[in-house]
Design an enzyme around this catalytic site. Structure first.
Site, PDB file in Angstrom:
ATOM      1  N   CYS A  81      46.424  43.229  45.991  1.00 10.79           N
ATOM      2  CA  CYS A  81      45.260  42.580  46.604  1.00 10.79           C
ATOM      3  C   CYS A  81      44.927  43.296  47.910  1.00 10.79           C
ATOM      4  O   CYS A  81      45.832  43.576  48.708  1.00 10.79           O
ATOM      5  CB  CYS A  81      45.601  41.116  46.872  1.00 10.79           C
ATOM      6  SG  CYS A  81      44.266  40.185  47.643  1.00 10.79           S
ATOM      7  N   LEU A  82      43.651  43.593  48.139  1.00 12.37           N
ATOM      8  CA  LEU A  82      43.269  44.271  49.386  1.00 12.37           C
ATOM      9  C   LEU A  82      43.603  43.421  50.613  1.00 12.37           C
ATOM     10  O   LEU A  82      43.785  43.964  51.701  1.00 12.37           O
ATOM     11  CB  LEU A  82      41.776  44.608  49.371  1.00 12.37           C
ATOM     12  CG  LEU A  82      41.347  45.687  48.365  1.00 12.37           C
ATOM     13  CD1 LEU A  82      39.842  45.863  48.392  1.00 12.37           C
ATOM     14  CD2 LEU A  82      42.050  47.009  48.632  1.00 12.37           C
ATOM     15  N   GLN A  89      37.203  37.580  51.287  1.00 10.65           N
ATOM     16  CA  GLN A  89      37.963  38.726  51.789  1.00 10.65           C
ATOM     17  C   GLN A  89      37.199  39.524  52.836  1.00 10.65           C
ATOM     18  O   GLN A  89      37.790  40.347  53.547  1.00 10.65           O
ATOM     19  CB  GLN A  89      38.358  39.660  50.639  1.00 10.65           C
ATOM     20  CG  GLN A  89      39.331  39.009  49.661  1.00 10.65           C
ATOM     21  CD  GLN A  89      39.715  39.970  48.569  1.00 10.65           C
ATOM     22  OE1 GLN A  89      39.002  40.098  47.575  1.00 10.65           O
ATOM     23  NE2 GLN A  89      40.807  40.698  48.754  1.00 10.65           N
ATOM     24  N   HIS A 144      41.998  36.808  39.147  1.00  9.50           N
ATOM     25  CA  HIS A 144      42.484  37.073  40.505  1.00  9.50           C
ATOM     26  C   HIS A 144      41.369  36.823  41.536  1.00  9.50           C
ATOM     27  O   HIS A 144      41.588  36.157  42.552  1.00  9.50           O
ATOM     28  CB  HIS A 144      43.000  38.515  40.583  1.00  9.50           C
ATOM     29  CG  HIS A 144      43.439  38.930  41.954  1.00  9.50           C
ATOM     30  ND1 HIS A 144      44.750  39.192  42.261  1.00  9.50           N
ATOM     31  CD2 HIS A 144      42.737  39.136  43.104  1.00  9.50           C
ATOM     32  CE1 HIS A 144      44.836  39.521  43.542  1.00  9.50           C
ATOM     33  NE2 HIS A 144      43.633  39.506  44.074  1.00  9.50           N
ATOM     34  N   GLU A 145      40.173  37.362  41.263  1.00 11.46           N
ATOM     35  CA  GLU A 145      39.067  37.202  42.221  1.00 11.46           C
ATOM     36  C   GLU A 145      38.610  35.752  42.278  1.00 11.46           C
ATOM     37  O   GLU A 145      38.280  35.238  43.353  1.00 11.46           O
ATOM     38  CB  GLU A 145      37.900  38.125  41.856  1.00 11.46           C
ATOM     39  CG  GLU A 145      38.226  39.613  41.881  1.00 11.46           C
ATOM     40  CD  GLU A 145      38.914  40.057  43.151  1.00 11.46           C
ATOM     41  OE1 GLU A 145      38.611  39.505  44.218  1.00 11.46           O
ATOM     42  OE2 GLU A 145      39.784  40.942  43.071  1.00 11.46           O
ATOM     43  N   HIS A 196      40.482  33.685  44.680  1.00 10.15           N
ATOM     44  CA  HIS A 196      40.070  33.815  46.082  1.00 10.15           C
ATOM     45  C   HIS A 196      39.025  32.756  46.449  1.00 10.15           C
ATOM     46  O   HIS A 196      39.018  32.256  47.575  1.00 10.15           O
ATOM     47  CB  HIS A 196      39.481  35.205  46.355  1.00 10.15           C
ATOM     48  CG  HIS A 196      40.513  36.262  46.592  1.00 10.15           C
ATOM     49  ND1 HIS A 196      41.387  36.220  47.652  1.00 10.15           N
ATOM     50  CD2 HIS A 196      40.805  37.407  45.917  1.00 10.15           C
ATOM     51  CE1 HIS A 196      42.171  37.299  47.616  1.00 10.15           C
ATOM     52  NE2 HIS A 196      41.845  38.032  46.564  1.00 10.15           N
ATOM     53  N   GLY A 204      38.436  44.857  42.566  1.00 10.69           N
ATOM     54  CA  GLY A 204      37.683  43.615  42.721  1.00 10.69           C
ATOM     55  C   GLY A 204      37.673  43.218  44.178  1.00 10.69           C
ATOM     56  O   GLY A 204      38.557  43.616  44.951  1.00 10.69           O
TER      57      GLY A 204
HETATM   58 ZN    ZN Z   1      42.818  39.732  46.016  1.00 10.33          ZN
END
Ligand code: ZN
Length: 184
Positions: free
Chosen positions: A98-99, A50, A140-141, A144, A45
């Site tokens: 998480c990236l 991000q 999770h997304e 953000h 995701g």
């Molecule tokens: Zn993340």
């Protein structure tokens, strides 16, 4: 185009993202770049903050989970202006990553089912419910877009354990294999 990922400590990750309209400049290119970046960086995701854009859009594709969780339906979607309208069901603990917080994973407990309203990439309004892994990735997304990160949910003792790693990420001492942008 693969875009650099903004990592822990950058203020864009703490902003509440703004709604966008379907005539947002280059929306379809933005979506394509987000998918390309997510695949390149091996995520499931990616949310617009991000990649440095504080707007309410995220993409997901659960394909990489297929081997580990063969029973889970693979789900790929674009969520524009999403609103989670309900979270319910059992508590479900899952090891998240998480990236924007490279190479750091931790168990996070969330509700197992959600209902969400959003606009898809064609401009159609959707009302859908999800459970299990797709619900988890969406939660999770979605966080953000609210300026939240999974580390916010960790107990104080765990936060202490990861503090040094977070500092290294935010100051650029620890870099992921993909292009990234930190505050320094
Ligand atoms: Zn993340």
């Amino acid at each position: 185009m693969v875009l650099p990922v903004y990592v822990y400590g950058h203020p864009v990750l703490r902003k509440k993202a703004k709604e966008i309209s379907m005539d947002f400049p280059d929306l379809q290119n933005l979506i394509a770049d987000m998918f390309e970046t997510m695949y390149h960086d091996q995520g499931v995701g990616l949310a617009a903050p991000q990649i440095g854009q504080p707007v309410r859009i995220f993409v997901i594709d659960t394909e990489p989970y297929r081997d580990a969780f063969p029973d889970v339906e693979v789900f790929k979607e674009v969520f524009i202006n999403p609103v989670i309208t309900n979270e319910f069901g059992d508590d479900f603990t899952f090891n998240e990553g998480c990236l924007s917080i490279p190479d750091l994973h931790a168990d996070v407990t969330r509700k197992s089912e959600i209902e969400i309203r959003y606009t898809d990439r064609s401009g159609n309004l959707q009302n859908r419910s999800f459970k299990g892994l797709p619900a988890r990735v969406i939660q999770h997304e979605y966080d953000h877009l609210e300026g939240r990160l999974f580390t916010d949910y960790l107990p104080p003792i765990k936060k202490m354990v990861i503090k040094r790693k977070l500092t290294e990420i935010s100051t650029g001492k620890y870099k992921p294999f993909y292009r990234s942008i930190c505050i320094k």
